[in-house]
Design a protein around this motif. Structure first.
Motif, PDB file in Angstrom:
ATOM      1  N   GLY A  88      -0.887   5.820  -1.104  1.00 39.47           N
ATOM      2  CA  GLY A  88      -1.800   6.003  -2.217  1.00 39.47           C
ATOM      3  C   GLY A  88      -3.175   5.422  -1.929  1.00 39.47           C
ATOM      4  N   LEU A  89      -4.208   6.074  -2.486  1.00 38.59           N
ATOM      5  CA  LEU A  89      -5.588   5.619  -2.352  1.00 38.59           C
ATOM      6  C   LEU A  89      -6.281   5.810  -3.694  1.00 38.59           C
ATOM      7  N   GLY A  90      -6.927   4.766  -4.187  1.00 36.85           N
ATOM      8  CA  GLY A  90      -7.637   4.857  -5.449  1.00 36.85           C
ATOM      9  C   GLY A  90      -9.133   4.744  -5.259  1.00 36.85           C
ATOM     10  N   VAL A  91      -9.886   5.413  -6.130  1.00 36.12           N
ATOM     11  CA  VAL A  91     -11.345   5.323  -6.139  1.00 36.12           C
ATOM     12  C   VAL A  91     -11.767   4.802  -7.509  1.00 36.12           C
ATOM     13  N   ALA A  92     -12.552   3.722  -7.514  1.00 34.88           N
ATOM     14  CA  ALA A  92     -12.928   3.063  -8.754  1.00 34.88           C
ATOM     15  C   ALA A  92     -13.715   3.991  -9.672  1.00 34.88           C
ATOM     16  N   GLY A  93     -13.473   3.840 -10.978  1.00 31.99           N
ATOM     17  CA  GLY A  93     -14.193   4.626 -11.964  1.00 31.99           C
ATOM     18  C   GLY A  93     -13.254   5.214 -12.987  1.00 31.99           C
ATOM     19  N   THR A  94     -13.817   5.896 -13.947  1.00 34.88           N
ATOM     20  CA  THR A  94     -13.026   6.519 -15.003  1.00 34.88           C
ATOM     21  C   THR A  94     -12.248   7.700 -14.446  1.00 34.88           C
ATOM     22  N   TYR A  95     -10.963   7.721 -14.718  1.00 31.37           N
ATOM     23  CA  TYR A  95     -10.074   8.749 -14.169  1.00 31.37           C
ATOM     24  C   TYR A  95      -9.721   9.744 -15.267  1.00 31.37           C
ATOM     25  N   ALA A  96     -10.109  10.972 -15.071  1.00 32.59           N
ATOM     26  CA  ALA A  96      -9.787  12.036 -16.012  1.00 32.59           C
ATOM     27  C   ALA A  96      -9.143  13.179 -15.241  1.00 32.59           C
ATOM     28  N   PRO A  97      -7.826  13.131 -15.011  1.00 30.59           N
ATOM     29  CA  PRO A  97      -7.166  14.166 -14.215  1.00 30.59           C
ATOM     30  C   PRO A  97      -7.333  15.543 -14.831  1.00 30.59           C
ATOM     31  N   ALA A  98      -7.585  16.536 -13.986  1.00 32.09           N
ATOM     32  CA  ALA A  98      -7.763  17.910 -14.439  1.00 32.09           C
ATOM     33  C   ALA A  98      -6.421  18.627 -14.464  1.00 32.09           C
ATOM     34  N   GLY A 153     -10.962   1.427 -14.826  1.00 32.14           N
ATOM     35  CA  GLY A 153     -11.105   0.651 -13.601  1.00 32.14           C
ATOM     36  C   GLY A 153     -10.055   1.048 -12.615  1.00 32.14           C
ATOM     37  N   ILE A 154     -10.200   0.579 -11.399  1.00 32.41           N
ATOM     38  CA  ILE A 154      -9.303   1.028 -10.344  1.00 32.41           C
ATOM     39  C   ILE A 154      -7.878   0.596 -10.570  1.00 32.41           C
ATOM     40  N   GLY A 155      -7.670  -0.533 -11.244  1.00 33.29           N
ATOM     41  CA  GLY A 155      -6.303  -0.964 -11.477  1.00 33.29           C
ATOM     42  C   GLY A 155      -5.537  -0.022 -12.371  1.00 33.29           C
ATOM     43  N   ASP A 156      -6.246   0.857 -13.088  1.00 33.88           N
ATOM     44  CA  ASP A 156      -5.593   1.768 -14.005  1.00 33.88           C
ATOM     45  C   ASP A 156      -5.354   3.148 -13.421  1.00 33.88           C
ATOM     46  N   VAL A 157      -5.912   3.419 -12.244  1.00 33.24           N
ATOM     47  CA  VAL A 157      -5.853   4.786 -11.773  1.00 33.24           C
ATOM     48  C   VAL A 157      -4.955   4.996 -10.583  1.00 33.24           C
ATOM     49  N   THR A 158      -4.409   3.963 -10.002  1.00 32.21           N
ATOM     50  CA  THR A 158      -3.577   4.171  -8.822  1.00 32.21           C
ATOM     51  C   THR A 158      -2.448   3.167  -8.773  1.00 32.21           C
ATOM     52  N   ALA A 159      -1.304   3.637  -8.272  1.00 32.12           N
ATOM     53  CA  ALA A 159      -0.176   2.727  -8.082  1.00 32.12           C
ATOM     54  C   ALA A 159      -0.354   1.981  -6.783  1.00 32.12           C
ATOM     55  N   ASP A 160       0.244   0.801  -6.684  1.00 28.55           N
ATOM     56  CA  ASP A 160       0.140  -0.020  -5.477  1.00 28.55           C
ATOM     57  C   ASP A 160       1.281   0.328  -4.557  1.00 28.55           C
ATOM     58  N   GLU A 161       0.993   1.052  -3.456  1.00 30.70           N
ATOM     59  CA  GLU A 161       2.032   1.479  -2.543  1.00 30.70           C
ATOM     60  C   GLU A 161       2.012   0.631  -1.293  1.00 30.70           C
ATOM     61  N   ARG A 162       3.171   0.206  -0.842  1.00 35.60           N
ATOM     62  CA  ARG A 162       3.264  -0.657   0.318  1.00 35.60           C
ATOM     63  C   ARG A 162       4.405  -0.186   1.214  1.00 35.60           C
ATOM     64  N   PRO A 163       4.312  -0.466   2.532  1.00 33.62           N
ATOM     65  CA  PRO A 163       5.381  -0.055   3.437  1.00 33.62           C
ATOM     66  C   PRO A 163       6.712  -0.685   3.071  1.00 33.62           C
ATOM     67  N   ALA A 164       7.781   0.129   3.147  1.00 35.63           N
ATOM     68  CA  ALA A 164       9.109  -0.375   2.840  1.00 35.63           C
ATOM     69  C   ALA A 164       9.825  -0.868   4.079  1.00 35.63           C
ATOM     70  N   ALA A 165       9.551  -0.223   5.214  1.00 34.62           N
ATOM     71  CA  ALA A 165      10.311  -0.537   6.414  1.00 34.62           C
ATOM     72  C   ALA A 165       9.664  -1.620   7.258  1.00 34.62           C
ATOM     73  N   ALA A 166       8.493  -2.088   6.854  1.00 31.86           N
ATOM     74  CA  ALA A 166       7.800  -3.093   7.663  1.00 31.86           C
ATOM     75  C   ALA A 166       7.862  -4.441   6.973  1.00 31.86           C
ATOM     76  N   GLN A 167       9.044  -5.017   6.901  1.00 32.36           N
ATOM     77  CA  GLN A 167       9.214  -6.281   6.219  1.00 32.36           C
ATOM     78  C   GLN A 167       8.439  -7.403   6.898  1.00 32.36           C
ATOM     79  N   GLN A 168       8.172  -7.239   8.197  1.00 28.79           N
ATOM     80  CA  GLN A 168       7.460  -8.290   8.888  1.00 28.79           C
ATOM     81  C   GLN A 168       6.022  -8.404   8.417  1.00 28.79           C
ATOM     82  N   HIS A 169       5.508  -7.339   7.724  1.00 30.38           N
ATOM     83  CA  HIS A 169       4.148  -7.384   7.222  1.00 30.38           C
ATOM     84  C   HIS A 169       4.092  -7.888   5.785  1.00 30.38           C
TER      85      HIS A 169
END
Length: 310
Positions: free
Chosen positions: A187-197, A27-43
Motif C-alpha cells: 500500500g501507498l498513501g498520498v496526503a490530502g483529502t481522499y474522495a474515491p471515485a 489526512g494521510i492516516g485516514d486514507v491508507t492502511a498500514d501494510e507490512r511484510p509478513a514473511a520478513a520477521q527479521q525486519h
C-alpha cells in the motif's frame, strides 16, 4: 515480467474479493492502511489487511466501487499476484509508504527473506529487470513505471499521481536463479483529502487523447483461458503501424475490483496493429479494470476499460 504468451492460469479463485468502500479522509492516516511484510520477521514487520470503515468483518465480501456488491469466489489455495507483500521467500520493502505530495519519489528494495539482504541480481524481461505498476484503489489512476536500481539493490523512481488518496504498488520481477517471476504488492498513501471515485461503467471501447480509440473484443472468463483482442484506431481509421514498446506491440494489466488482484498479460506475437491479442485467465468471477499500454508516433499511451469476468 512473465514472458509466456499467456498469463499463468490460476487453479481457482481466492475465498472472496475484499470490500473497497473507503471513507473521505483529511489526512494521510485516514486514507491508507498500514501494510507490512509478513514473511520478513527479521525486519520487525507484520502484514495487515486494509481496515474497512464500513463495519464489515475483515475479508468478508462488501460493496465494491460505485456501490456494486462484489461476488464471492470459490475457495482456493492459490493467491493471485499482487495481494501479498511477501511471497516465495521475497519481500517488497517500501522505504516510505506515504507521500507528502502527489509528486515525489518511490524508493524500495526486494529482500530475500532468508537473509534479509536486498536482491541485486535479476533476469531482464522485456528490456527491464523490474516493472513497477502504481494504481489507485478506486482503479481510476494507473502508472507503469521503470525504476532504476542502485548497486546496493535499492530501486527508485519519480512519480506524479493525480490525486491524494490510497494507492497500491506492484513490483513485477524475476530474481536471477528463479524459474518463475512473481508480483508483490504494497500500500501507498498520498496526503490530502481522499474522495474515491466510482468505478467506471463496463465498456468495450475507450477513448484516448489525440483522437485514439481502443476496442476490446472477447470475454474475460474466470478459471478459463480466453482470448482478448484490443484494436487501436485514430480519427476513425485503423492503426497499422504500432511501434514496439518494451519488445511488444502492447502490454496489458488487469486488476480485480475490490482487492486489486493483479494479472499481467503479454501479447501474442503478431502484426503492428490494429489488433493486439492476449490470452488471459481471471482468477475469479467479478469486475476487472484493464489497462493497455501501446506506442504510436513515438509516444506511449494508455487505454482503460472496465470488464466483467463470467
Amino acid at each position: 515480467m512473465h514472458t509466456g504468451l499467456k498469463i499463468t492460469a490460476f487453479a481457482a479463485a481466492v475465498a472472496a474479493t475484499f470490500g473497497t468502500a473507503y471513507g473521505v479522509g483529511s489526512g494521510i492516516g485516514d486514507v491508507t492502511a498500514d501494510e507490512r511484510p509478513a514473511a520478513a520477521q527479521q525486519h520487525g514487520h507484520e502484514e495487515k489487511e486494509p481496515t474497512k470503515d464500513t463495519g464489515s468483518e475483515e475479508g468478508a465480501g462488501g460493496e465494491g466501487h460505485g456501490g456494486h456488491a462484489e461476488e464471492a469466489a470459490p475457495a482456493s489455495d492459490v493467491i493471485p499476484g499482487g495481494l501479498q507483500v511477501s511471497e516465495r521467500g521475497y519481500t517488497l520493502d517500501l522505504e516510505k509508504d506515504r507521500l507528502a505530495r502527489k509528486t515525489g519519489e518511490i524508493r524500495f528494495t526486494i529482500r530475500k527473506d532468508a537473509t534479509g539482504k536486498p536482491v541485486t541480481s535479476y533476469k531482464t524481461e522485456h528490456g527491464k529487470e523490474l516493472h513497477l505498476i502504481v494504481a489507485s484503489r478506486d482503479l481510476t489512476a494507473y502508472r507503469h513505471l521503470h525504476p532504476v536500481r542502485a548497486a546496493d539493490g535499492t530501486w527508485s523512481t519519480p512519480v506524479s499521481l493525480p490525486e491524494a488518496g490510497d494507492y497500491r504498488v506492484f513490483a513485477d520481477f524475476t530474481p536471477r536463479g528463479e524459474e518463475e517471476g512473481l508480483t508483490l504488492g504494497a500500500g501507498l498513501g498520498v496526503a490530502g483529502t481522499y474522495a474515491p471515485a466510482p468505478l467506471p461503467e463496463h465498456a468495450t471501447t475507450a477513448r484516448v487523447a489525440d483522437g485514439y480509440e481502443v476496442r476490446v473484443d472477447g470475454e474475460l472468463k474466470a478459471g478459463v483461458a480466453s482470448e482478448l483482442t484490443l484494436s487501436v484506431s485514430k480519427d476513425g481509421k485503423p492503426v497499422t503501424d504500432l511501434q514496439p514498446y518494451l519488445g511488444a506491440y502492447g502490454h496489458l494489466v488487469a486488476l480485480r475490483s475490490g482487492d486489486l488482484a493483479y494479472l499481467h498479460v503479454h501479447p501474442h506475437d503478431g502484426k503492428p496493429g490494429p489488433g493486439v491479442s492476449f490470452t488471459a485467465t481471471a482468477p475469479s468471477a467479478g469486475t476487472y479494470r484493464l489497462f493497455l499500454d501501446f506506442k504510436h508516433d513515438g509516444e506511449v499511451r494508455t487505454a482503460a476499460f472496465t470488464v466483467h469476468a463470467a
